[in-house]
Design a protein around this motif. Structure first.
Motif, PDB file in Angstrom:
ATOM      1  N   LYS A   1      67.157  33.143 -15.240  1.00  0.00           N
ATOM      2  CA  LYS A   1      68.123  32.500 -14.617  1.00  0.00           C
ATOM      3  C   LYS A   1      67.876  32.346 -13.185  1.00  0.00           C
ATOM      4  O   LYS A   1      68.018  32.816 -12.114  1.00  0.00           O
ATOM      5  CB  LYS A   1      69.020  33.131 -15.211  1.00  0.00           C
TER       6      LYS A   1
ATOM      7  N   ASP B   1      67.421  33.275 -26.627  1.00  0.00           N
ATOM      8  CA  ASP B   1      68.212  33.602 -25.820  1.00  0.00           C
ATOM      9  C   ASP B   1      68.913  32.618 -25.474  1.00  0.00           C
ATOM     10  O   ASP B   1      69.810  32.043 -25.831  1.00  0.00           O
ATOM     11  CB  ASP B   1      67.214  34.320 -24.645  1.00  0.00           C
ATOM     12  N   ASP B   2      69.267  32.596 -23.761  1.00  0.00           N
ATOM     13  CA  ASP B   2      69.985  31.714 -23.208  1.00  0.00           C
ATOM     14  C   ASP B   2      69.596  30.026 -22.229  1.00  0.00           C
ATOM     15  O   ASP B   2      70.495  29.461 -22.297  1.00  0.00           O
ATOM     16  CB  ASP B   2      70.774  32.305 -22.284  1.00  0.00           C
ATOM     17  N   SER B   3      67.911  30.381 -22.906  1.00  0.00           N
ATOM     18  CA  SER B   3      67.407  28.593 -22.664  1.00  0.00           C
ATOM     19  C   SER B   3      67.971  27.614 -23.619  1.00  0.00           C
ATOM     20  O   SER B   3      68.343  27.932 -25.320  1.00  0.00           O
ATOM     21  CB  SER B   3      66.701  28.947 -22.693  1.00  0.00           C
TER      22      SER B   3
ATOM     23  N   ASP C   1      61.703  26.883 -19.528  1.00  0.00           N
ATOM     24  CA  ASP C   1      62.782  26.685 -19.206  1.00  0.00           C
ATOM     25  C   ASP C   1      62.437  26.587 -17.561  1.00  0.00           C
ATOM     26  O   ASP C   1      61.225  28.071 -16.922  1.00  0.00           O
ATOM     27  CB  ASP C   1      63.387  28.632 -19.312  1.00  0.00           C
TER      28      ASP C   1
ATOM     29  N   THR D   1      65.298  34.615 -21.132  1.00  0.00           N
ATOM     30  CA  THR D   1      65.760  33.866 -20.001  1.00  0.00           C
ATOM     31  C   THR D   1      66.320  34.264 -18.690  1.00  0.00           C
ATOM     32  O   THR D   1      66.813  35.390 -18.607  1.00  0.00           O
ATOM     33  CB  THR D   1      67.443  33.295 -20.308  1.00  0.00           C
TER      34      THR D   1
END
Length: 455
Positions: A108, A64-66, A84, A106
């Motif tokens: 966040k 993902d965005d990690s 994360d 992710t």
């Protein structure tokens, strides 16, 4: 021509590898307990294995965005898990192989959180995300492969952000700090807290001392590199600053002189109890290339320079506290029963032990079973719970619209039943508002000003 092209590509690969091997303590670096070798992640596709710095490839993972290069590390049940810091993605490392473990994404949602491992569980406490600071505690469930909220109690601060924390036995100590970030505008009184990891109860130990007045140089604890030592102290290092040693249990912060071998960017990877030595990932102030080193634990701290209190309590001594309590004790004892009785006279009294509901000493026998179940369930959960899941938690079945209609009827009927007893206050019996964590959802709890709960 092909030979020159191949050599050019080879040399370029070496150059890029050399650049990547520049060390930073922020990089994911850990000890492989299966092979007794160190590992440093360079990026999502490459890592350095072993004391001899072998470059190895990582199969493509959907992260993902990690990023694998900046993750927390947990060694649990013989395996290593990378997670994360802000919640979501978890990667399992075992048999020199990386695989995605979670079924999440992710988040966040918990940057600058207290991320720690206890009793083979991964936790995140507080943090920043989605434009708000948090004071929540989340736990990764290895069976469900998702993150879940854990209820806490006690001295819960409005929000928690820090990088200075340590688990000692069944207690988590941390300093709640003000991070200098344009996204974090709220100001807090920086203080030291302890979280009981059996009861998940927070206690505020005291306000952080003003280190700018204690030390001649300005001390911003958020910018230090941290290492937990085997003697339950926390080591803080920073370029051009004296090293600091925190002892949470003794309430001390000391400036210390370290072994020259321990660079300020060093990270302790493994403690060998038999050899009484640390294996560290470190660098130098020149080319900052990564290398590993073993240091005798007794040689790490060479000298203690100064020692001061880490935090200050509201009272200077236990003697002052005892005197203060003694002076107020008589007033509290004689006044408490009368004041409490007067305030609780017109409140709804819910007894969880015998499952009874009273008002002014009389049982409300006219309430239906489903109405009693609703009140008892909310009384068992004094903190806010999700409003949309309420009917499911009460055992009702059906689709969303059907459960919504049933919920409306249940609340309306209960309101009508209580009007003769509570009057206009009936409308305020439940507190329903938008969730701080997710504005799309509502949360509910009983109004403590109208309800007394007896366990």
């Amino acid at each position: 021509m092909r030979i020159y092209l191949t050599m050019g590509l080879f040399l370029m690969g070496l150059y890029l590898s050399a650049q990547d091997l520049k060390y930073s303590p922020k990089r994911t670096t850990f000890w492989d307990h299966e092979t007794q070798q160190p590992i440093t992640i360079l990026n999502d596709s490459t890592y350095v294995y072993g004391l001899d710095l072998q470059l190895k490839q990582i199969p493509k993972l959907d992260l993902d965005d990690s990023s694998l290069a900046v993750m927390g590390v947990a060694h649990i049940h013989g395996k290593t898990y990378l997670y994360d810091f802000a919640g979501g993605v978890v990667v399992e490392y075992s048999n020199q192989s990386f695989t995605r473990h979670d079924k999440s994404f992710t988040h966040k949602n918990q940057y600058y959180s207290v991320h720690f491992v206890h009793d083979n569980q991964i936790y995140l406490l507080g943090g920043y995300g989605l434009f708000t600071r948090k004071n929540i505690l989340t736990r990764y469930d290895f069976k469900a492969r998702e993150w879940f909220l854990v209820e806490t109690s006690g001295d819960i601060p409005e929000f928690i952000t820090t990088n200075v924390f340590q688990v000692i036995g069944d207690q988590l100590y941390f300093i709640n700090l003000n991070f200098k970030s344009p996204n974090l505008t709220e100001h807090i009184d920086e203080a030291v807290y302890v979280l009981d990891l059996n009861q998940f109860s927070l206690e505020k130990l005291g306000l952080l001392e003003d280190f700018n007045s204690v030390y001649s140089t300005k001390s911003d604890l958020t910018s230090y590199n941290l290492n937990s030592l085997n003697n339950h102290t926390l080591l803080l290092t920073k370029i051009d600053e004296p090293a600091k040693l925190i002892n949470f249990k003794a309430n001390t912060l000391s400036e210390v002189e370290l072994s020259p071998q321990f660079h300020t960017k060093s990270k302790i990877l493994y403690y060998n109890p038999e050899e009484q030595s640390y294996t560290i990932a470190t660098t130098n102030s020149g080319n900052e290339r990564l290398y590993y080193l073993t240091i005798n634990s007794q040689d790490l701290v060479q000298k203690t320079l100064t020692t001061h209190a880490l935090y200050k309590t509201d009272f200077k001594s236990y003697t002052e506290l005892a005197i203060y309590i003694g002076a107020l004790l008589a007033f509290i004892v004689f006044g408490f029963i009368g004041v409490k009785g007067y305030k609780n006279l017109n409140k709804l009294k819910i007894n969880l032990r015998n499952k009874s509901i009273k008002l002014k000493g009389k049982h409300l026998d006219q309430l239906k079973k489903e109405q009693v179940d609703l009140l008892l369930y909310l009384a068992q959960h004094p903190n806010y719970i999700e409003f949309s899941d309420l009917m499911i938690q009460l055992g009702y079945k059906g689709n969303y619209d059907a459960l919504k209609r049933t919920r409306k009827v249940l609340f309306n009927d209960l309101h009508d039943q209580l009007i003769p007893y509570l009057g206009d206050r009936t409308k305020a019996l439940f507190i329903i508002k938008k969730s701080k964590e997710d504005k799309r959802y509502k949360v509910i709890k009983l109004n403590p000003d109208l309800v007394v709960i007896k366990h």
